[in-house]
Design a protein around this motif. Structure first.
Motif, PDB file in Angstrom:
ATOM      1  N   GLN A  76      14.336  66.845  -0.396  1.00 41.59           N
ATOM      2  CA  GLN A  76      15.379  67.833  -0.646  1.00 41.59           C
ATOM      3  C   GLN A  76      15.521  68.115  -2.137  1.00 41.59           C
ATOM      4  O   GLN A  76      15.671  69.270  -2.554  1.00 41.59           O
ATOM      5  CB  GLN A  76      16.716  67.335  -0.092  1.00 41.59           C
ATOM      6  CG  GLN A  76      16.821  67.400   1.414  1.00 41.59           C
ATOM      7  CD  GLN A  76      18.206  66.975   1.878  1.00 41.59           C
ATOM      8  OE1 GLN A  76      18.811  66.062   1.332  1.00 41.59           O
ATOM      9  NE2 GLN A  76      18.716  67.648   2.899  1.00 41.59           N
ATOM     10  N   GLY A  77      15.496  67.054  -2.939  1.00 41.85           N
ATOM     11  CA  GLY A  77      15.623  67.236  -4.377  1.00 41.85           C
ATOM     12  C   GLY A  77      14.487  68.062  -4.948  1.00 41.85           C
ATOM     13  O   GLY A  77      14.701  68.958  -5.777  1.00 41.85           O
ATOM     14  N   ALA A  78      13.245  67.793  -4.505  1.00 49.28           N
ATOM     15  CA  ALA A  78      12.099  68.546  -5.000  1.00 49.28           C
ATOM     16  C   ALA A  78      12.179  70.012  -4.574  1.00 49.28           C
ATOM     17  O   ALA A  78      11.889  70.914  -5.377  1.00 49.28           O
ATOM     18  CB  ALA A  78      10.807  67.910  -4.469  1.00 49.28           C
ATOM     19  N   ALA A  79      12.580  70.262  -3.325  1.00 43.18           N
ATOM     20  CA  ALA A  79      12.669  71.644  -2.838  1.00 43.18           C
ATOM     21  C   ALA A  79      13.709  72.438  -3.615  1.00 43.18           C
ATOM     22  O   ALA A  79      13.473  73.592  -3.997  1.00 43.18           O
ATOM     23  CB  ALA A  79      13.005  71.643  -1.344  1.00 43.18           C
TER      24      ALA A  79
ATOM     25  N   ALA B  75       8.855  56.909  -1.300  1.00 47.19           N
ATOM     26  CA  ALA B  75       8.909  58.307  -1.714  1.00 47.19           C
ATOM     27  C   ALA B  75       9.559  58.455  -3.082  1.00 47.19           C
ATOM     28  O   ALA B  75      10.549  57.797  -3.401  1.00 47.19           O
ATOM     29  CB  ALA B  75       9.681  59.124  -0.694  1.00 47.19           C
ATOM     30  N   ALA B  76       8.976  59.340  -3.876  1.00 44.23           N
ATOM     31  CA  ALA B  76       9.504  59.623  -5.210  1.00 44.23           C
ATOM     32  C   ALA B  76       9.475  61.125  -5.451  1.00 44.23           C
ATOM     33  O   ALA B  76       8.594  61.836  -4.971  1.00 44.23           O
ATOM     34  CB  ALA B  76       8.673  58.924  -6.287  1.00 44.23           C
ATOM     35  N   LEU B  77      10.464  61.604  -6.166  1.00 38.94           N
ATOM     36  CA  LEU B  77      10.492  62.996  -6.607  1.00 38.94           C
ATOM     37  C   LEU B  77       9.692  63.071  -7.898  1.00 38.94           C
ATOM     38  O   LEU B  77      10.046  62.412  -8.882  1.00 38.94           O
ATOM     39  CB  LEU B  77      11.942  63.434  -6.834  1.00 38.94           C
ATOM     40  CG  LEU B  77      12.248  64.930  -6.987  1.00 38.94           C
ATOM     41  CD1 LEU B  77      13.751  65.156  -6.936  1.00 38.94           C
ATOM     42  CD2 LEU B  77      11.703  65.513  -8.282  1.00 38.94           C
ATOM     43  N   GLU B  78       8.615  63.847  -7.885  1.00 39.08           N
ATOM     44  CA  GLU B  78       7.764  63.958  -9.067  1.00 39.08           C
ATOM     45  C   GLU B  78       7.792  65.390  -9.600  1.00 39.08           C
ATOM     46  O   GLU B  78       7.688  66.343  -8.827  1.00 39.08           O
ATOM     47  CB  GLU B  78       6.325  63.562  -8.754  1.00 39.08           C
ATOM     48  CG  GLU B  78       5.425  63.614  -9.976  1.00 39.08           C
ATOM     49  CD  GLU B  78       4.013  63.179  -9.668  1.00 39.08           C
ATOM     50  OE1 GLU B  78       3.690  62.011  -9.922  1.00 39.08           O
ATOM     51  OE2 GLU B  78       3.226  64.017  -9.158  1.00 39.08           O
TER      52      GLU B  78
END
Length: 329
Positions: A315-318, A294-297
């Motif tokens: 969580q970071g993306a949200a 998984a990666a935050l894009e």
């Protein structure tokens, strides 16, 4: 190399200079060796083992053969500068890397040959360790100079014109409440194994006498890179997305104003990015890729994408979408 309409002649001249620099470095090195030829033994030492020089070749032919590296560097730089989808930061990175690598290769060869001026017996040639250290320093300086030849991205070029879409994930945050998300991302086992195997192979070559003792510096450097840059800290807050190495440099940031949408994607390092570290994929996507999964894009306002593989990417993306939407409200 043709320039898109509207590009100033001065900017085009800087791009031509960036493309030509690796070849210019090589030409300068070849000219020096040609001028020294009357003072050099024939052949000169070009390889050193544990007992000293053990490989020899013609001096001018040796430096001419190093031209393969600068030629490839100039070719890659030229192709990248012709591609509009590559961002300014990556253009600078490619130009600086091409020149830096060329300076190191040519500098190492020319420096080792320079130490043989006046010798009658090439077997007495001194170790090229000092030449390698000087070449490394010049490579860093030359790479930075080449990168700065190219313009940086103009301010606001990637700014998002609207909030992330309603379908993008959100994290509930009350009005006026401040929220910060932070996680550490570390290298996965495949990347660490690649570093370890490389270090063991190079160290083994030295121990069995197939490589000079100075090559032991290479595995030490490789392990040092793994320890220092094998992890990053990722933040999401009012500044946007920030990715920073343990030493503070290098670091990457996507300002909150540039966030058009954040999401979670699955990343396969070798297939999509060709390896681990800071990478540019075949599709122009940038990424800090330390492991698969998984990666935050983030999609920026100009369509460019930046990804970082990190635990808890959802969580970071949200939160990033929530903060970006709040800024546009």
């Amino acid at each position: 190399m043709s320039a898109p309409a509207g590009r100033s002649p001065f900017r085009r001249a800087r791009e031509v200079a960036a493309v030509a620099l690796p070849l210019a470095v090589w030409a300068a090195g070849a000219a020096l060796v040609a001028a020294w030829r009357p003072e050099l033994p024939t052949p000169v030492a070009v390889h050193w083992g544990v007992d000293g020089a053990d490989g020899f070749a013609d001096p001018l032919r040796t430096v001419l053969l190093t031209g393969v590296v600068p030629a490839l560097g100039s070719l890659v730089t030229g192709l990248v500068l012709r591609t509009r989808r590559v961002a300014a930061q990556e253009r600078r990175l490619v130009a600086g890397s091409a020149t830096g690598i060329s300076v190191f290769c040519v500098g190492l060869v020319v420096g080792s040959i320079a130490g043989q001026r006046g010798l009658l017996d090439p077997a007495a040639a001194p170790s090229p360790t000092l030449a390698g250290l000087v070449a490394g320093l010049l490579a860093v300086l030359g790479g930075v100079a080449a990168a700065r030849l190219l313009p940086a991205a103009p301010r606001g070029a990637a700014r998002a014109s609207s909030a992330p879409p309603e379908t993008a994930p959100r994290l509930p945050v009350a009005e006026g409440e401040r929220a910060v998300w932070s996680r550490r991302a570390t290298m996965g086992p495949p990347a660490l194994a690649a570093l370890g195997v490389g270090a063991v192979v190079l160290g083994g070559l030295v121990l069995i006498g197939s490589a000079p003792a100075e090559l032991l510096l290479a595995p030490v450097l490789m392990l040092g890179v793994g320890l220092l840059f094998g992890s990053v800290r990722v933040w999401v807050d009012e500044r946007g997305l920030t990715v920073r190495s343990p030493l503070g440099r290098p670091s990457w940031q996507v300002p909150l104003a540039d966030v058009a949408e954040a999401s979670v994607v699955e990343v396969r390092p070798m297939r999509e990015f060709g390896g681990w570290g800071y990478r540019v994929g075949r599709d122009g996507r940038r990424g800090v890729v330390l492991r698969g999964g998984a990666a935050l894009e983030v999609v920026q306002g100009d369509g460019r994408r930046f990804a970082v593989t990190v635990p808890g990417a959802g969580q970071g993306a949200a939160l990033l979408n929530t903060l970006a939407a709040r800024q546009h409200s």
